[in-house]
Motif scaffolding. Structure first.
Motif, short mmCIF file in Angstrom:
data_model
loop_
_atom_site.label_atom_id
_atom_site.label_comp_id
_atom_site.label_asym_id
_atom_site.label_seq_id
_atom_site.Cartn_x
_atom_site.Cartn_y
_atom_site.Cartn_z
N GLY A 65 0.79 -1.23 0.00
CA GLY A 65 0.00 0.00 0.00
C GLY A 65 0.82 1.27 0.00
O GLY A 65 0.30 2.33 0.35
N VAL A 66 2.07 1.18 -0.40
CA VAL A 66 2.95 2.36 -0.41
C VAL A 66 2.30 3.47 -1.25
O VAL A 66 1.85 3.23 -2.36
CB VAL A 66 4.35 2.01 -0.95
CG1 VAL A 66 5.20 3.25 -1.09
CG2 VAL A 66 5.02 0.99 -0.06
N MET A 71 -1.68 1.28 4.88
CA MET A 71 -0.51 0.46 4.55
C MET A 71 -0.45 -0.74 5.48
O MET A 71 -1.01 -0.72 6.58
CB MET A 71 0.78 1.28 4.69
CG MET A 71 1.00 2.29 3.60
SD MET A 71 2.59 3.16 3.76
CE MET A 71 3.75 1.83 3.52
#
Length: 155
Positions: A65-66, A71
């Protein structure tokens, strides 16, 4: 790290990991941490090097999820110490910095040395020191979940 000492000296022995200053400061800041971060940081096993739920010696497995507000950072157990993997979900991520020792490593930071969770105007900051770099996230809150696993020697 602001409080955790990754290079303490005890007598003639140097390079000792020492979270004592952080642990003594934690009671005064824990009320300023969001609920999930507070629960994780104040867990008595978190900095107990002999505990199966100490973060020391986990291995960074994945960062997902960067660039998003949500994240996940996944850590793999070390069979001689842990019997669980750790998944940390970060909500409301406002900052993410990965700082590898060697630029060619990318997100492969290796084994966790120690971490430190501090209050931040956006919620909390979580700095994770590994042998091959650091990972720092600022978020609204985090949720740490330990999940059972089987060591390959037991399978």
């Amino acid at each position: 790290m602001e409080y955790v000492n990754l290079d303490a000296q005890i007598g003639d022995l140097s390079g000792v990991l020492d979270p004592a200053r952080y642990l003594s400061h934690l009671p005064s800041i824990s009320g300023d941490l969001p609920p999930g971060a507070r629960a994780f940081a104040t867990d008595p096993d978190h900095y107990d090097f002999s505990s199966r739920r100490c973060v020391k010696d986990l291995t960074l497995r994945a960062v997902r999820g960067v660039g998003g507000e949500e994240m996940e950072v996944e850590f793999q157990h070390n069979c001689w110490k842990h019997d669980q993997d750790l998944l940390i979900r970060y909500a409301g991520v406002s900052s993410f910095i990965i700082d590898p020792v060697d630029e060619d490593r990318g997100a492969d930071l290796g084994t966790v040395i120690l971490d430190e969770i501090l209050p931040h105007r956006d919620g909390c900051s979580h700095k994770i020191a590994c042998w091959d770099g650091t990972l720092t996230l600022v978020c609204r809150d985090l949720q740490a979940t330990w999940t059972e696993t089987i060591c390959s020697s037991e399978a």
